[in-house]
Design a protein around this motif. Structure first.
Motif, PDB file in Angstrom:
ATOM      1  N   GLY A 106       0.796  -1.218   0.000  1.00 54.87           N
ATOM      2  CA  GLY A 106       0.000   0.000   0.000  1.00 54.87           C
ATOM      3  C   GLY A 106       0.825   1.263   0.000  1.00 54.87           C
ATOM      4  N   LEU A 107       2.034   1.167   0.550  1.00 56.56           N
ATOM      5  CA  LEU A 107       2.901   2.338   0.636  1.00 56.56           C
ATOM      6  C   LEU A 107       3.977   2.359  -0.441  1.00 56.56           C
ATOM      7  CD1 LEU A 107       3.372   2.576   4.515  1.00 56.56           C
ATOM      8  CD2 LEU A 107       1.788   3.854   3.061  1.00 56.56           C
ATOM      9  N   ASP A 108       3.798   1.567  -1.473  1.00 58.22           N
ATOM     10  CA  ASP A 108       4.724   1.559  -2.601  1.00 58.22           C
ATOM     11  C   ASP A 108       4.908   3.000  -3.101  1.00 58.22           C
ATOM     12  OD1 ASP A 108       6.124   0.168  -4.917  1.00 58.22           O
ATOM     13  OD2 ASP A 108       4.551   1.294  -5.972  1.00 58.22           O
ATOM     14  N   ASP A 109       6.161   3.385  -3.343  1.00 53.90           N
ATOM     15  CA  ASP A 109       6.466   4.769  -3.731  1.00 53.90           C
ATOM     16  C   ASP A 109       5.638   5.253  -4.906  1.00 53.90           C
ATOM     17  OD1 ASP A 109       8.320   5.006  -1.704  1.00 53.90           O
ATOM     18  OD2 ASP A 109      10.064   4.655  -2.993  1.00 53.90           O
ATOM     19  N   SER A 110       5.519   4.444  -5.937  1.00 51.49           N
ATOM     20  CA  SER A 110       4.775   4.894  -7.115  1.00 51.49           C
ATOM     21  C   SER A 110       3.278   5.029  -6.804  1.00 51.49           C
ATOM     22  CB  SER A 110       4.986   3.937  -8.294  1.00 51.49           C
ATOM     23  OG  SER A 110       4.492   2.650  -7.994  1.00 51.49           O
ATOM     24  N   LYS A 111       2.762   4.133  -5.973  1.00 50.36           N
ATOM     25  CA  LYS A 111       1.341   4.206  -5.609  1.00 50.36           C
ATOM     26  C   LYS A 111       1.067   5.448  -4.763  1.00 50.36           C
ATOM     27  CE  LYS A 111      -2.418   1.355  -3.896  1.00 50.36           C
ATOM     28  NZ  LYS A 111      -2.827   0.028  -3.452  1.00 50.36           N
ATOM     29  N   ILE A 112       1.936   5.711  -3.799  1.00 52.39           N
ATOM     30  CA  ILE A 112       1.773   6.889  -2.938  1.00 52.39           C
ATOM     31  C   ILE A 112       1.945   8.166  -3.751  1.00 52.39           C
ATOM     32  CG2 ILE A 112       2.832   8.194  -1.028  1.00 52.39           C
ATOM     33  CD1 ILE A 112       1.018   5.937  -0.108  1.00 52.39           C
ATOM     34  N   ASP A 113       2.916   8.174  -4.645  1.00 52.79           N
ATOM     35  CA  ASP A 113       3.143   9.352  -5.485  1.00 52.79           C
ATOM     36  C   ASP A 113       1.925   9.627  -6.362  1.00 52.79           C
ATOM     37  OD1 ASP A 113       4.983  11.440  -6.127  1.00 52.79           O
ATOM     38  OD2 ASP A 113       5.299  10.481  -8.089  1.00 52.79           O
TER      39      ASP A 113
END
Length: 162
Positions: A106-113
């Motif tokens: 859920g906190l994957d960089d691309s997902k958060i970005d």
């Protein structure tokens, strides 16, 4: 756990006590568990057999603490409280490794970005118009997924620290 096992089997309060009895012999007996919870044996039996429509919230908290089953609290909030029913509460836990992986996903960089940019796009003009509502619903879905994963990690940690 006596003759009431088949009737109580599957009930979250019974199953939590049964699991707790594996490390605390006092909880093997409904009588001793009732004493520790400050309720009568028949009241605890009613909770465990599903004969009580709503278990008092203070007793749910006591059971969660005594049985080291924090998910009893979130389960109560999710299934008994009309406000909590729409909140992202985790009601079952997995291992610490699985819970951590869910959070990391859920906190994957691309997902958060991507989520950050989508929120900025919706919020940039200070209001949400009708065309932005589907995007806002998708943002809420993503936030709830992350919150649910974080809630599971919290529960697993509480159980381990229990």
């Amino acid at each position: 756990m006596g003759r009431d096992c088949s009737k109580a089997s599957g009930n979250v309060y019974f199953e939590a006590r049964k699991a707790a009895a594996e490390y605390d012999d006092r909880l093997y007996s409904r009588e001793k568990a009732a004493e520790l919870l400050g309720v009568s044996v028949s009241t605890l039996a009613d909770y465990e057999n599903g004969n009580t429509k709503f278990v008092p919230v203070d007793k749910v908290v006591l059971m969660a603490d005594l049985y080291h089953q924090p998910e009893l609290k979130t389960g109560y909030c999710k299934h008994e409280c009309p406000i909590g029913a729409c909140m992202p509460f985790c009601t079952k836990t997995s291992s610490i490794a699985m819970a951590a992986l869910k959070v990391l996903k859920g906190l994957d960089d691309s997902k958060i970005d991507s989520l950050r940019h989508r929120i900025i796009d919706v919020a940039a003009d200070g209001q949400v118009d009708a065309s932005e509502k589907p995007e806002l619903a998708e943002i809420l879905k993503n936030v709830d997924e992350i919150a649910l994963a974080m809630n599971e990690v919290r529960l697993v940690c509480e159980k381990e620290l229990g």
